[in-house]
Every structure is written in C-alpha cells, then in structure tokens.
Design an enzyme around this catalytic site. Structure first.
Site, PDB file in Angstrom:
ATOM      1  N   GLY A 195       0.814  -1.206   0.000  1.00  0.00           N
ATOM      2  CA  GLY A 195       0.000   0.000   0.000  1.00  0.00           C
ATOM      3  C   GLY A 195       0.842   1.246   0.000  1.00  0.00           C
ATOM      4  O   GLY A 195       2.065   1.196   0.246  1.00  0.00           O
ATOM      5  N   PRO A 196       0.227   2.389  -0.256  1.00  0.00           N
ATOM      6  CA  PRO A 196       0.963   3.666  -0.248  1.00  0.00           C
ATOM      7  C   PRO A 196       1.507   3.966   1.141  1.00  0.00           C
ATOM      8  O   PRO A 196       1.079   3.388   2.146  1.00  0.00           O
ATOM      9  CB  PRO A 196      -0.104   4.695  -0.673  1.00  0.00           C
ATOM     10  CG  PRO A 196      -1.200   3.897  -1.298  1.00  0.00           C
ATOM     11  CD  PRO A 196      -1.186   2.567  -0.625  1.00  0.00           C
ATOM     12  N   GLY A 200      -0.946   2.537   7.158  1.00  0.00           N
ATOM     13  CA  GLY A 200      -1.097   1.747   8.378  1.00  0.00           C
ATOM     14  C   GLY A 200      -0.626   0.317   8.259  1.00  0.00           C
ATOM     15  O   GLY A 200      -1.129  -0.552   8.975  1.00  0.00           O
ATOM     16  N   GLU A 418      -6.856  34.185  -8.882  1.00  0.00           N
ATOM     17  CA  GLU A 418      -7.667  33.225  -8.132  1.00  0.00           C
ATOM     18  C   GLU A 418      -9.152  33.419  -8.436  1.00  0.00           C
ATOM     19  O   GLU A 418      -9.911  32.433  -8.480  1.00  0.00           O
ATOM     20  CB  GLU A 418      -7.403  33.369  -6.633  1.00  0.00           C
ATOM     21  CG  GLU A 418      -5.947  33.203  -6.224  1.00  0.00           C
ATOM     22  CD  GLU A 418      -5.351  31.891  -6.697  1.00  0.00           C
ATOM     23  OE1 GLU A 418      -6.105  30.899  -6.840  1.00  0.00           O
ATOM     24  OE2 GLU A 418      -4.134  31.848  -6.954  1.00  0.00           O
TER      25      GLU A 418
END
Length: 630
Positions: A195-196, A200, A418
């Site tokens: 996983g990235p 966890g 913006e």
C-alpha cells in the site's frame, strides 16, 4: 553520541603521544645524576670513599661514604675484586636479571597492539550500530516488541476493514493451530502488506501480534545489508533461529524492497551481498528445513520491484492491499485519533472526512495533532471547528506566510488570478464545488482556490477532465483579460503543468482522444533502466508522436478557450469577486456562490457591497480598466 566519540578520540590521541614519548628514549626515565665514569669510580676507591658495591655483570651499583648512591659500567678488569677487597669495600654479586617481566611490563610491551585492536573494535561497533560486539556482525538485529506497554489491537486500526479480514485468518492460526492442522490445511507462510506510505501497514502488523498474543519481532529490510560479504545471510539465519525458539511468533520485515529487489538487474552480476541475503531469505521461508510456526509479515510500497521468487506460493503467497481509506474509513480513523484530544461537541468528523480526500491514516493523525497544537497555541481548552479547518489548510496547502511582503500590484494580480479560477469553477457543471478561495500565500503558492468533491471518486468522465483543464487555465486567462499580454506573469506555471499532464494522460493512457482512438501510447514513459530514462515514444512512430503532441495541445487549448469564453461573459462577476478577495483575503465556497449568484454578502462583509454596486464596478475603485484580448 558525538561527545562520546570526541572523548574516545581524545583518549586515543593522548595515549598515542604518551606511548611515543615513552618509547622514543627508553633511558629517559633513568636518573643520570648518580652516573659516574669508571675512572672516577677507581679514584673514589683509592681514596677509600666507596663503602659498598653490588656487581651485576658489568654494571656496578654502590654507596659512597657520604651516603650517596652511584652507578657505573666496568670493563672486564680481573684486578677489580682484589682492589675493592684491599680497600675494605663490602662486595655483593648477583647475576643479570633474567626473571619473568612484571605484569606492567607485559602490558607496556603489548600496549601498541592492544591500542590498535581497541581502535578496530571501536570502528566495527560504529558500523554495526554499537551492538553485538566485535564478533556480532552475523547476529540478527530483529527487536522483540513488548506488547505489555501500548498494546495494539484491531480496535486501534480503522479504515482498512478488508485488509483486517484478510489477516484475521493468521490470527486464528496463531491462537489455535490445531484447528487448521486437523483438516490438513496450512497457513500461508508469509503475508505481504502492500500500500501507499502512511496507510497503516506497520500498525496492522502490530495489531496482528496484539490480537494473537504471540512474540513479535520487527526488523527493517536495510538492517540485513552490510559492507561485509555474508553478514546479511548470517543475520537472516539468526533471525529465523530466534523465531524457532519463540514459536509460534511473527517476524515483521518493514520496507522489504530494500533487500528483496529483483535479482540480475544490476551491472555487477548476481553475486553481490544483497542478492546473497535474498537467496538466504528464500531458502529459510521455503527450503528443505521448514520453519513451522514462524509467520513472516512484510510491508512495502514498491511491490513492482520485488523478486518473483519472493511472491510465489509457499513464501509471500498472500498479498494484502492496504489502500487509502474512503470517506467512511477516514471518519473511523479520525474517531480513533480524536479520542486522545478534547473536542467541541459540535465538531462533525464526517464533514472533516469529506474535506480530506486522498488522505492516508498518517495524514489524518497529523491533521488531528495539528488541530490540537493550534488550540494549545491559542490557550484553548478544547479543539473547535476553527482549529480543524486551519489544520486542514496547513496540511493541504502549507502554512500561511502573512509576513511575506507583496506590492499592491502583486496582490491585485493574485486576486484576479484566483478569481478567474473560481468563476470558471462556478460556471462549469462538471466541476467540483468550491470549498475556499484565498490570496494569502501558503507554501509556494501566492493564492489558492480549493475544490472539494462531494464524494470519493475512483474514475473521472471526459466532461470532468475537460472542466478541470478549463479551471486550470482560468487564472492565466483572467490575467490576460484584465492586465493585458505584457503584464502576464509566471504564476500559472503549475496550472499549465497540471493541464498538460492531464491532457497527456487522456490521450496516451485513457484513450479519450477521438483522433487517436482507444489505444495506449508510451507504455514505458516513466521506466528507468540502468540509470537512463527510456524514451517516451520508443513504441510509436514519428508520425504517431506528432499526432499525440497535436492532440495534447488541442485539449489544452480547448480548456483555454472555454475559460476565456466564461470569463468574457462573466466579467462583472470576476471584478466583484476579485475586489472581495482583495478586501477580505479569504472567502468560503458558500460566500463566493452567494456573492456571485445572488449578490448576497456574508455577515460582517456588507461594507464592500456599495462599492461593487457602483456603475464602474470594482475597476472604478481599483483604478483598472478592462482590456479584452481576442
């Protein structure tokens, strides 16, 4: 540690200097005040001043009548004894010292060698992290975790429900191995968590050990590889020996890609230290000598570089994907971390989770911690929505740089830039809603318009992608319309890069170009081989590459034209929003929509309404005139 090293070096230097001075002149410590010549000795004997002598070979030590001691060296004189006897000198004789040297003498003679050995051991301990002693290179560095303090269970892991279900079988086996062995079943030898970063994986491995109540060893993949040949393989063997002694147990190898990379890809052949370590790991996991009751759990965020032999059945034959959490998972993770802080009762963690798409578990933990720190900085007793909002902005966009000095012209240009993004966003049906617009510098950006998806999405439509490119071009178009071509700045660099990258992905990977069709081009676009980047067009003809470049340009220019059309039609809204940003610096999405669509100003911001209702609009108060560039 630095002070310890300096002290060690100081001791070595002083001892070396003292040793050099000691051995430079061995006779320096022998007093020369009582040394006399042999002729003087004979004169003293003739004068009757010599009372006592001790003869050891050719060395003579004696005492004069005035009590002074003396030493001299005598040649082989056969008449010396007779002459001394005639003068009544007390004579004693002894052989030369041939007895064993004292312990101090032995140590003194061996001191240079002992010093070199000590220095060698010191350097070896530094390279080995100070553990294991001089002969402990091959010992495993795996640490046995004590779960009595800070025990982690599945209740402490949230947002990875599917991954927890995958590893529950491992926990059941560790709790009751006979349940599986009765039917002839075998538990997977290894479990690979993929996983990235920050999702966890390590926490899940600790939870497995906490639930099963078994010993838990942890080690990093880089701990196996050393400069000495054979050390890594020896540590692998020692690690499995420790596991057998504490069976059943879990051995967790973090960042296994440091040692488990595919073999044979380097220029140095297949006999380097890392590959020997990997070979030993493969043998220990599934070789002739099986390790029953020892379960290997490894974690990596680079499964693509692992050796295929490591992933075959019998080794890491179960891969558990620990992905980024969805909105429900993020809410659960926030609940776990927010238990440790005092929060206001009106905080809605679902809203916070909705505003953090793409956040990992580590990011969410950092978000909660930043909110608590902000509240403590303000001397508050509880964390409110304001701190969560500020913490989210800080994590996602960077810290505010209010101390940055900007000229009025730069502020105006930033406000219109913006505002251009925001106006295009409002008028694009497929765009995400605006969450916030600000001209306060954050991180590397001078301003920012933040969009917030209403739900997590796993894919995007062609309409959404074109809308995103139009929004990205809104800032550059607003600068051109208001300030003219000569005043356009480099502020749109990142916007243009994002639009071009999105267009390239649409054409080359997603097959969303009608001209080129549903074909993938440039498969090896980001591949690196032997330190050299492979050309993006290596599987395309020159003619096709030109068509790809033309399609990418067409997509970007289409977004540019859409942004220009919207801002030309909504020029009054552009001025109104830019003036509001100049005055109040930050506006929420709801405030922007009410201002543009309903001309309703939020509470406390009515003071700019009269100015914007002026016939000259915002340009009259700012001193700017619109310049439409076709």
């Amino acid at each position: 540690m630095n002070f310890k090293n300096l002290a060690m070096w100081a001791i070595i230097v002083f001892l070396t200097i003292g040793l050099y001075n000691m051995f430079k002149n061995p006779q320096s410590n022998i007093s020369k005040n009582n040394q006399i010549n042999f002729s003087e000795f004979l004169t003293e004997v003739d004068n009757g001043r010599v009372v006592k002598v001790e003869i050891k070979g050719n060395n003579i030590n004696g005492v004069l009548s005035d009590g002074n001691n003396f030493t001299t060296y005598a040649p082989n004189d056969p008449n010396l004894i007779e002459k001394l006897s005639s003068k009544g000198v007390a004579i004693s004789a002894a052989p030369l010292d041939e007895k064993m040297p004292s312990l101090f003498g032995v140590l003194l003679s061996w001191f240079p060698m002992l010093l070199l050995i000590a220095v060698w051991i010191f350097f070896m301990r530094q390279m080995q992290g100070g553990k294991g002693g001089a002969m402990g290179f091959g010992r495993s560095k795996a640490k046995m975790m004590n779960e009595l303090k800070g025990k982690v269970t599945f209740n402490d892991v949230a947002g990875v429900e599917e991954a927890k279900e995958e590893v529950e079988e491992v926990v059941e086996f560790l709790r009751d191995p006979k349940k599986f062995s009765r039917l002839g079943g075998k538990i997977p030898r290894g479990c690979l968590l993929v996983g990235p970063p920050g999702t966890g994986k390590t926490l899940l491995a600790r939870a497995i050990a906490g639930e099963a109540g078994v010993p838990f060893f942890t080690i990093s993949g880089s701990d196996f590889v050393e400069m000495f040949v054979g050390v890594g393989a020896s540590r692998v063997r020692d690690m499995f020996e420790q596991g057998k002694k504490h069976s059943p147990c879990i051995i967790f190898i973090d960042e296994i890609d440091a040692v488990g990379r595919s073999r044979g890809a380097g220029l140095g052949g297949g006999n380097d230290e890392r590959e020997q370590t990997l070979n030993q790991l493969l043998v220990e996991m599934d070789g002739f000598d099986t390790n029953e009751g020892v379960i290997i759990i490894a974690a990596t965020n680079r499964p693509d570089v692992l050796d295929p032999a490591l992933l075959r059945p019998g080794r890491f034959d179960r891969q558990v994907v620990v992905s980024l959490p969805d909105i429900i998972g993020r809410e659960k993770i926030l609940k776990v971390h927010s238990k440790k802080i005092s929060m206001a009762p009106d905080i809605n963690l679902r809203t916070v989770a909705r505003g953090t798409p793409g956040f990992s578990g580590a990011d969410l933990a950092n978000l909660v911690n930043e909110a608590a720190l902000l509240a403590a900085r303000k001397n508050k007793r509880i964390v409110t929505n304001q701190e969560f909002e500020e913490a989210k902005d800080k994590v996602m966009m960077g810290a505010e740089r209010r101390s940055m000095v900007m000229t009025e012209e730069e502020k105006k240009l930033t406000a219109y830039h913006e505002a251009g993004h925001a106006i295009v966003t409002i008028n694009e049906k497929a765009a995400y809603p605006i969450h916030k617009a600000t001209i306060i510098p954050r991180g590397r950006a001078l301003g920012m318009v933040m969009q917030l998806p209403e739900k997590d999405e796993v894919s995007q439509t062609r309409e959404q992608l074109h809308a995103q490119m139009a929004i990205a071009m809104g800032g550059r178009v607003a600068e051109e319309i208001i300030f003219g071509d000569d005043k356009v700045t480099t502020g749109a660099v990142s916007d243009i890069e994002q639009a071009t990258k999105r267009a390239r992905a649409m054409v080359m990977r997603a097959g969303l170009s009608k001209e080129l069709g549903p074909v993938a081009y440039g498969e090896n676009e980001e591949e690196v081989f032997l330190g050299r980047s492979v050309a993006r067009q290596q599987n395309m003809s020159e003619e096709t590459a030109k068509k790809v470049d033309a399609e990418i340009r067409k997509f970007v220019e289409k977004g540019y034209d859409r942004a220009r059309r919207v801002l030309t039609e909504k020029i009054d809204d552009l001025h109104k929003l830019a003036k509001a940003l100049l005055t109040y610096e930050t506006l929420t999405g709801k405030e922007i929509e009410d201002l543009v669509n309903k001309n309703i100003y939020p509470a406390g911001k009515q003071d700019i309404k009269d100015e914007n209702d002026d016939q000259s609009s915002a340009l009259g108060s700012i001193g700017l005139k619109p310049k439409i560039v076709h």
